[in-house]
Design a protein around this motif. Structure first.
Motif, short mmCIF file in Angstrom:
data_model
loop_
_atom_site.label_atom_id
_atom_site.label_comp_id
_atom_site.label_asym_id
_atom_site.label_seq_id
_atom_site.Cartn_x
_atom_site.Cartn_y
_atom_site.Cartn_z
N CYS A 100 0.83 -1.20 0.00
CA CYS A 100 0.00 0.00 0.00
C CYS A 100 0.87 1.26 0.00
CB CYS A 100 -0.89 0.03 1.22
SG CYS A 100 -2.05 -1.34 1.33
N LEU A 101 0.43 2.21 -0.78
CA LEU A 101 1.03 3.54 -0.79
C LEU A 101 -0.07 4.53 -0.48
CD1 LEU A 101 3.08 3.16 -4.08
CD2 LEU A 101 4.02 3.21 -1.76
N GLY A 102 0.24 5.55 0.26
CA GLY A 102 -0.83 6.45 0.65
C GLY A 102 -0.39 7.87 0.83
N TRP A 103 -1.36 8.75 0.81
CA TRP A 103 -1.19 10.16 1.14
C TRP A 103 -2.01 10.46 2.38
CZ3 TRP A 103 2.35 13.27 -0.98
CH2 TRP A 103 2.85 12.96 -2.24
N PHE A 104 -1.36 11.10 3.32
CA PHE A 104 -2.00 11.53 4.55
C PHE A 104 -1.73 13.02 4.73
CE2 PHE A 104 -3.10 7.42 6.47
CZ PHE A 104 -2.42 6.58 5.63
N ARG A 105 -2.52 13.65 5.57
CA ARG A 105 -2.28 15.07 5.82
C ARG A 105 -2.55 15.40 7.28
NH1 ARG A 105 -7.38 17.63 2.35
NH2 ARG A 105 -9.05 17.01 3.80
N GLN A 106 -1.91 16.45 7.72
CA GLN A 106 -2.12 16.89 9.09
C GLN A 106 -2.08 18.40 9.13
OE1 GLN A 106 0.60 15.26 12.01
NE2 GLN A 106 -0.84 15.66 13.66
N ALA A 107 -3.19 18.98 9.56
CA ALA A 107 -3.30 20.42 9.73
C ALA A 107 -2.93 20.78 11.17
CB ALA A 107 -4.70 20.88 9.40
N PRO A 108 -2.50 22.01 11.42
CA PRO A 108 -2.13 22.40 12.78
C PRO A 108 -3.27 22.18 13.77
CG PRO A 108 -1.41 24.05 11.22
CD PRO A 108 -2.25 23.08 10.44
N GLY A 109 -2.96 21.51 14.86
CA GLY A 109 -3.95 21.27 15.88
C GLY A 109 -4.91 20.14 15.60
N CYS A 159 -5.98 -1.91 1.07
CA CYS A 159 -5.35 -0.72 1.63
C CYS A 159 -6.41 0.18 2.24
CB CYS A 159 -4.60 0.04 0.53
SG CYS A 159 -3.26 -0.93 -0.21
N ARG A 160 -6.11 0.67 3.42
CA ARG A 160 -7.06 1.52 4.12
C ARG A 160 -6.40 2.83 4.52
NH1 ARG A 160 -9.30 -2.64 8.58
NH2 ARG A 160 -7.06 -2.77 8.98
N LEU A 161 -7.23 3.77 4.92
CA LEU A 161 -6.74 5.08 5.32
C LEU A 161 -6.35 5.09 6.79
CD1 LEU A 161 -9.44 7.21 3.48
CD2 LEU A 161 -7.05 6.97 2.82
N ASP A 162 -5.63 4.08 7.20
CA ASP A 162 -5.25 3.92 8.59
C ASP A 162 -3.74 4.07 8.69
OD1 ASP A 162 -6.11 1.50 11.18
OD2 ASP A 162 -4.72 3.19 11.18
N SER A 163 -3.28 5.13 9.33
CA SER A 163 -1.84 5.40 9.36
C SER A 163 -1.05 4.30 10.05
CB SER A 163 -1.59 6.75 10.03
OG SER A 163 -2.05 6.73 11.37
N TYR A 164 -1.69 3.54 10.90
CA TYR A 164 -0.98 2.49 11.63
C TYR A 164 -0.54 1.34 10.73
CZ TYR A 164 -2.52 4.86 15.82
OH TYR A 164 -2.73 5.81 16.79
N GLU A 218 -5.52 15.94 14.07
CA GLU A 218 -4.88 14.64 13.92
C GLU A 218 -4.57 14.35 12.45
OE1 GLU A 218 -6.89 12.30 17.73
OE2 GLU A 218 -7.18 11.56 15.70
N ARG A 219 -3.61 13.48 12.25
CA ARG A 219 -3.29 13.08 10.89
C ARG A 219 -4.45 12.28 10.32
NH1 ARG A 219 2.58 10.62 9.75
NH2 ARG A 219 3.01 12.66 10.67
N GLU A 220 -4.80 12.56 9.07
CA GLU A 220 -5.91 11.85 8.44
C GLU A 220 -5.48 11.31 7.08
OE1 GLU A 220 -9.25 14.20 7.30
OE2 GLU A 220 -8.04 15.89 6.61
N GLY A 221 -6.07 10.20 6.73
CA GLY A 221 -5.79 9.62 5.44
C GLY A 221 -6.53 10.35 4.34
N VAL A 222 -5.88 10.53 3.22
CA VAL A 222 -6.46 11.26 2.09
C VAL A 222 -6.77 10.28 0.95
CG1 VAL A 222 -6.04 13.02 0.34
CG2 VAL A 222 -5.25 13.37 2.69
N ALA A 223 -5.76 9.53 0.54
CA ALA A 223 -5.93 8.60 -0.58
C ALA A 223 -4.89 7.50 -0.48
CB ALA A 223 -5.77 9.34 -1.91
N VAL A 224 -5.28 6.31 -0.90
CA VAL A 224 -4.35 5.18 -0.87
C VAL A 224 -4.39 4.45 -2.21
CG1 VAL A 224 -4.41 4.88 1.61
CG2 VAL A 224 -6.04 3.65 0.19
N TYR A 225 -3.29 3.74 -2.47
CA TYR A 225 -3.11 3.06 -3.75
C TYR A 225 -2.46 1.72 -3.46
CZ TYR A 225 -1.09 2.35 -8.45
OH TYR A 225 -0.74 1.85 -9.68
N ARG A 226 -3.06 0.66 -3.97
CA ARG A 226 -2.49 -0.66 -3.76
C ARG A 226 -1.75 -1.08 -5.01
NH1 ARG A 226 -3.86 -6.20 -4.12
NH2 ARG A 226 -2.91 -7.41 -2.41
#
Length: 126
Positions: A33-42, A106-111, A44-52
């Motif tokens: 899995c490959l993924g894009w995540f993002r985190q804005a100030p203040g 693949c899931r939007l789970d950073s773990y 939590e990190r969130e999943g944006v898109a993933v690619y298997r």
């Protein structure tokens, strides 16, 4: 070991577009899995898109569906995130990630991702 380097971030006005790139050095296996995540100030990190890899299956967060597209150039071992119709709430540090083993889906789970890039900053002004 996989190293990831993001690029392409910047400052745009709302409604604009950006394309992020994530260059990987080291092997990314089939069914990983490959993924894009993002985190804005203040926030939590969130999943944006993933690619298997292998199946090229993609999955998006509801907030970006229809506006963002994730793709990969296998020859260049590079993952992309095409972002259109950007909104101020899309502003964040964007991170590229790769799983460290084969996964059936693949899931939007950073773990589930063991390798991370340093991030590239996206700013969207209204």
């Amino acid at each position: 070991q996989v190293q990831l380097v993001e690029s392409g971030g910047g400052s745009v006005q709302a409604g604009g577009s950006l394309r992020l790139s994530c260059a990987a050095s080291g092997p990314v296996g089939s069914g990983y899995c490959l993924g894009w995540f993002r985190q804005a100030p203040g926030k939590e990190r969130e999943g944006v898109a993933v690619y298997r890899t292998a199946s090229t299956t993609t999955y998006y967060a509801e907030s970006v569906k229809g506006r963002f597209t994730v793709s990969r150039d296998n020859a260049k071992n590079t993952l992309y995130l095409e972002m259109n119709s950007l909104k101020p709430e899309d502003a964040a540090m964007y991170y590229c990630a790769a799983s460290s083993r084969w996964r059936p889906l693949c899931r939007l789970d950073s773990y589930e991702y063991g390798y991370w890039g340093q991030g590239t900053l996206v700013t969207v002004s209204s």
